[in-house]
Design an enzyme around this catalytic site. Structure first.
Site: not given
Length: 379
Positions: A124, A155, A237-238, A263, A336, A365
């Site tokens: 929320e 999602t 989910e994790r 390269r 990089q 988190t």
């Protein structure tokens, strides 16, 4: 699946990605969506039904098998595609675990067939992982529940045909939370698209519920019993987030290695420079270590079934942190190594670099994962 069957399955998914996904992800990102038809194609291959009962159109299997699909879809380098194509895997498990047989047939079967889309709506505007404090309400009115409130960062929220919605049906705290299956076309439901740093081809929505009426038999499990279902849902989910993060780290490594071999700078290929070789080996070290932890936790979750022990849940939280840090390190290192090309749209590393933060936030988190792990271990 035995090893040979699993290899065949992996090869089939890889062909699907090479033919149906990889050539289009750049265009889908720029368009902000991918075709709904892709759900049907993925369903025809059996991808959407992995881990679900045959009676509902699924294929029972363990987490290890399901993660093969995650790894192979990730080869296209698009987290947004992975998130939306498999958003049902966070929306449907509560219905499978606690929904009535009729609700399962009505919701799960058409989603696994690729005919409809499902999304989970918990977060929320005023709170994310602190589920116990959610404010969206659902009051009983005769043979229906009436929902009022908001959800955000959902999602597949824009085009979901079914929403698994966390609501407050009782008093404050975890004991007053329930889950309801809400049709996407319910009167009073409005959706607003959200623009994001990454996951461009995954639609993400802000949802508003203004007197939305839902039949009482759309209640998932017992009234006020939704909190446990939500917490158990986080485990799957994790694990998928961790598996996706490791897979995206591998994609970034592969692209960087391929670029470094082609390269040329100062008369040599990039990979002939020691600094670049060492950067690549740092990437590989992290990937190998994270993949080993992923394999260990996956094995333990498969052995435990629906009720893993506290130590396994703790290690799953720490795995999610470790895997996303590996993805973050490898995305940064790949950009990089690619130099200016790594900053250009069209490279997988550029997209992965943009998408890494949502992987570190989604499902909880870094800070929340550490705290949950500590609590599980009694620290």
């Amino acid at each position: 699946m035995d090893a040979a069957t699993l290899d065949d399955f992996r090869a089939g998914v890889r062909r699907f990605v090479e033919r149906e996904v990889a050539p289009h992800v750049d265009a889908w990102d720029e368009a902000g969506e991918f075709p709904r038809e892709l759900y049907r194609r993925a369903a025809a291959l059996g991808l959407l039904g992995l881990g679900y009962p045959e009676a509902l159109g699924g294929t029972p299997c363990d987490f290890a098998t399901r993660l093969v699909a995650v790894e192979e879809i990730a080869r296209a380098g698009s987290g947004g595609l992975l998130a939306s194509l498999f958003s049902h895997n966070i929306a449907l498990p509560p219905i499978l675990a606690a929904g009535s047989a009729g609700l399962q047939r009505r919701v799960i079967a058409p989603v696994l067939a690729g005919e409809e889309i499902a999304a989970l709506a918990v977060t929320e505007p005023g709170g994310g992982s602190d589920v116990a404090q959610l404010r969206t309400t659902a009051r009983r009115d005769g043979d229906a529940y009436v929902i009022d409130g908001e959800k955000v960062f959902i999602t597949s929220g824009m085009r979901a045909d079914w929403l698994t919605v966390a609501v407050r049906t009782g008093g404050p705290g975890a004991g007053g939370i329930s889950l309801l299956a809400v049709p996407g076309d319910a009167p009073g439901l409005t959706r607003t698209p959200l623009k994001k740093m990454g996951w461009w081809c995954s639609d993400t929505a802000h949802l508003r519920f203004d007197g939305v009426r839902v039949p009482a038999d759309h209640l998932i499990g017992a009234e006020h019993g939704g909190f446990r279902l939500i917490m158990e849902n986080f485990n799957g989910e994790r694990l998928v987030l961790a598996a996706g993060a490791v897979a995206f780290a591998q994609v970034a490594y592969d692209e960087a290695l391929d670029w470094a071999r082609q390269r040329r700078t100062f008369g040599r290929t990039l990979v002939e420079h020691q600094a670049v070789r060492h950067k690549l080996m740092d990437m590989r070290t992290r990937i190998v270590a994270s993949r080993a932890l992923l394999a260990d936790v996956t094995r333990r979750l498969d052995a435990a079934g629906s009720r893993p022990d506290a130590e396994t849940v703790a290690d799953l939280c720490l795995l999610k942190n470790d895997a996303t840090r590996t993805m973050q390190h490898c995305a940064d290192a790949a950009v990089q190594i690619l130099g200016g090309m790594g900053y250009m749209r069209g490279t997988k590393s550029e997209r992965i670099y943009r998408e890494v933060k949502v992987m570190t936030i989604g499902g909880g988190t870094d800070e929340i994962m550490k705290e949950l792990a500590a609590r599980q271990l009694g620290v």
